[in-house]
Enzyme design. Structure first.
Site, PDB file in Angstrom:
ATOM      1  N   ARG A  42      35.505  46.632  42.668  1.00  0.00           N
ATOM      2  CA  ARG A  42      35.615  45.818  41.307  1.00  0.00           C
ATOM      3  C   ARG A  42      34.631  46.445  40.427  1.00  0.00           C
ATOM      4  O   ARG A  42      33.269  46.197  40.692  1.00  0.00           O
ATOM      5  CB  ARG A  42      35.602  44.343  41.677  1.00  0.00           C
ATOM      6  CG  ARG A  42      35.811  43.552  40.419  1.00  0.00           C
ATOM      7  CD  ARG A  42      35.496  42.200  40.798  1.00  0.00           C
ATOM      8  NE  ARG A  42      36.073  41.098  39.702  1.00  0.00           N
ATOM      9  CZ  ARG A  42      35.033  40.335  39.263  1.00  0.00           C
ATOM     10  NH1 ARG A  42      33.615  40.380  39.517  1.00  0.00           N
ATOM     11  NH2 ARG A  42      35.573  39.429  38.217  1.00  0.00           N
ATOM     12  N   GLU A  62      35.580  37.031  43.175  1.00  0.00           N
ATOM     13  CA  GLU A  62      34.126  37.025  43.295  1.00  0.00           C
ATOM     14  C   GLU A  62      33.850  36.008  44.411  1.00  0.00           C
ATOM     15  O   GLU A  62      34.116  34.790  44.260  1.00  0.00           O
ATOM     16  CB  GLU A  62      33.456  36.394  42.024  1.00  0.00           C
ATOM     17  CG  GLU A  62      33.559  37.348  40.993  1.00  0.00           C
ATOM     18  CD  GLU A  62      32.743  36.721  39.676  1.00  0.00           C
ATOM     19  OE1 GLU A  62      31.904  36.128  39.748  1.00  0.00           O
ATOM     20  OE2 GLU A  62      32.970  37.225  38.580  1.00  0.00           O
ATOM     21  N   GLU A 121      36.631  35.098  33.987  1.00  0.00           N
ATOM     22  CA  GLU A 121      36.260  33.589  34.222  1.00  0.00           C
ATOM     23  C   GLU A 121      36.827  32.905  32.691  1.00  0.00           C
ATOM     24  O   GLU A 121      35.949  32.506  32.134  1.00  0.00           O
ATOM     25  CB  GLU A 121      34.984  33.211  34.539  1.00  0.00           C
ATOM     26  CG  GLU A 121      34.469  33.739  35.910  1.00  0.00           C
ATOM     27  CD  GLU A 121      33.220  33.366  36.428  1.00  0.00           C
ATOM     28  OE1 GLU A 121      33.282  33.057  37.834  1.00  0.00           O
ATOM     29  OE2 GLU A 121      32.389  32.771  35.561  1.00  0.00           O
TER      30      GLU A 121
END
Length: 351
Positions: free
Chosen positions: A64, A264, A154
């Protein structure tokens, strides 16, 4: 002693939850080149090696990589991301590219519009389409096509504030911007999978509320994306339990039928967590790190119809930032000299 160790190894092998192995064993190690440029090096079992190679050797098959809109390589520019992606693919990894759509960190409270971008909705729809399309093309042109693309980081509160901020303008501007970003990616690649990333994946009410409002006729649609990505940390809210996560994900999968990835997560390896109540009762230790990740894996592996894809551990080697923004003093899988800890095996044994 030999027979004892052999017997113990066989017992461990038989007891492993083989059915819980996920397709993607991920790490976000975006800071690596900046760390290398500062002189930091890594060792695995006493042998010096590049950290991405160490990760690959221990089971990581998904890198990532965050990309900001900054042109400064030290601030995760496109060129920085392209170079790191070349290394990841050479090591045998697939790519999950995390677009922040900002010159700096983006999270639920901070989604600053890039300084060089327009601020009106029409202009931003054009800009985000062109930017995303060009970026996906750039990765393909260097022989490292993107497997998964996060269109925002997010984004619980929106993106490109204030225009795309939910509390200011409702869901429609955000829905349009996500639709434009997804179209830009799809027009550049037939194979890229689009990820929508929300923080606090354990909060079922908040997750359901977002998805109940983000799909608007002629704007963002369920067909625009493929994967629901979530952050799931143990130190920001004691309510972030396994049971809460499982309930939240089960409901979302039943409702939308999308694949799911935890993009995450972290757990403390040593030190203390001042003022923090960890959401599960594991030790602050390398074994605690492995147990935490193993529990997430079990939840994802249990989702219906194989919708659980993988887990990504966030910045496992960021020496000098050991707490990774949390109240815990150390969440890494290496020590401050760059030596791997026992928890380096979480990528192979616990995902």
């Amino acid at each position: 002693m030999f027979f004892q160790k052999t017997w113990q190894s066989l017992v461990l092998l038989v007891s492993l939850p083989l059915g819980n192995c996920l397709t993607y064993h991920g790490a976000d190690y975006s800071s690596l080149v900046n760390l290398e440029d500062s002189g930091i090096t890594y060792k695995d079992s006493g042998t010096s090696e590049k950290f991405d190679t160490i990760l690959a050797n221990h089971g990581v098959n998904l890198a990532r990589i965050r990309i900001w809109t900054s042109t400064n390589d030290a601030d995760y520019s496109l060129d920085y991301g392209l170079a790191l992606a070349e290394r990841a693919v050479a090591a045998g990894m697939s790519l999950l590219i995390d677009l922040h759509y900002s010159d700096t960190w983006a999270d639920p409270g901070d989604q600053a519009t890039p300084s060089s971008w327009p601020t009106d909705l029409d202009g931003l729809n054009t800009e985000i389409y062109d930017y995303t399309n060009s970026l996906v093309t750039a990765f393909a042109n260097q022989g490292t096509p993107i497997d998964f693309l996060q269109i925002g980081n997010e984004i619980n509160s929106g993106i490109l504030f204030p225009t795309g901020e939910i509390s200011v303008n409702g869901y429609s501007p955000l829905s349009q911007l996500l639709h434009s970003a997804a179209n830009g990616a799809h027009d550049a690649s037939d194979s890229v999978k689009i990820v929508v990333h929300l923080a606090n994946g354990w909060d079922g009410s908040a997750m359901s509320s977002f998805y109940e409002q983000i799909f608007i006729q002629g704007e963002f649609a369920t067909t625009d994306f493929d994967v629901m990505g979530f952050s799931f940390y143990p130190f920001y809210d004691s309510a972030a339990t396994y049971s809460a996560l499982q309930s939240s994900l089960d409901n979302l999968v039943a409702t939308y039928g999308k694949d799911v990835m935890i993009v995450e997560t972290d757990w403390p390896s040593s030190g203390s967590c001042s003022g923090v109540t960890l959401s599960e009762d594991f030790a602050i230790s390398t074994s605690g790190q492995e147990s935490w990740v193993s529990g997430i894996t079990e939840i994802l592996a249990g989702l219906s119809d194989g919708h659980g894809l993988g887990v990504v551990y966030w910045e496992p080697g960021w020496i000098g930032n050991d707490g990774l923004g949390s109240g815990c003093s150390n969440n890494l899988v290496v020590d401050d000299s760059g030596n791997t800890l026992a928890s380096i095996d979480l990528f192979s044994a616990d995902m």
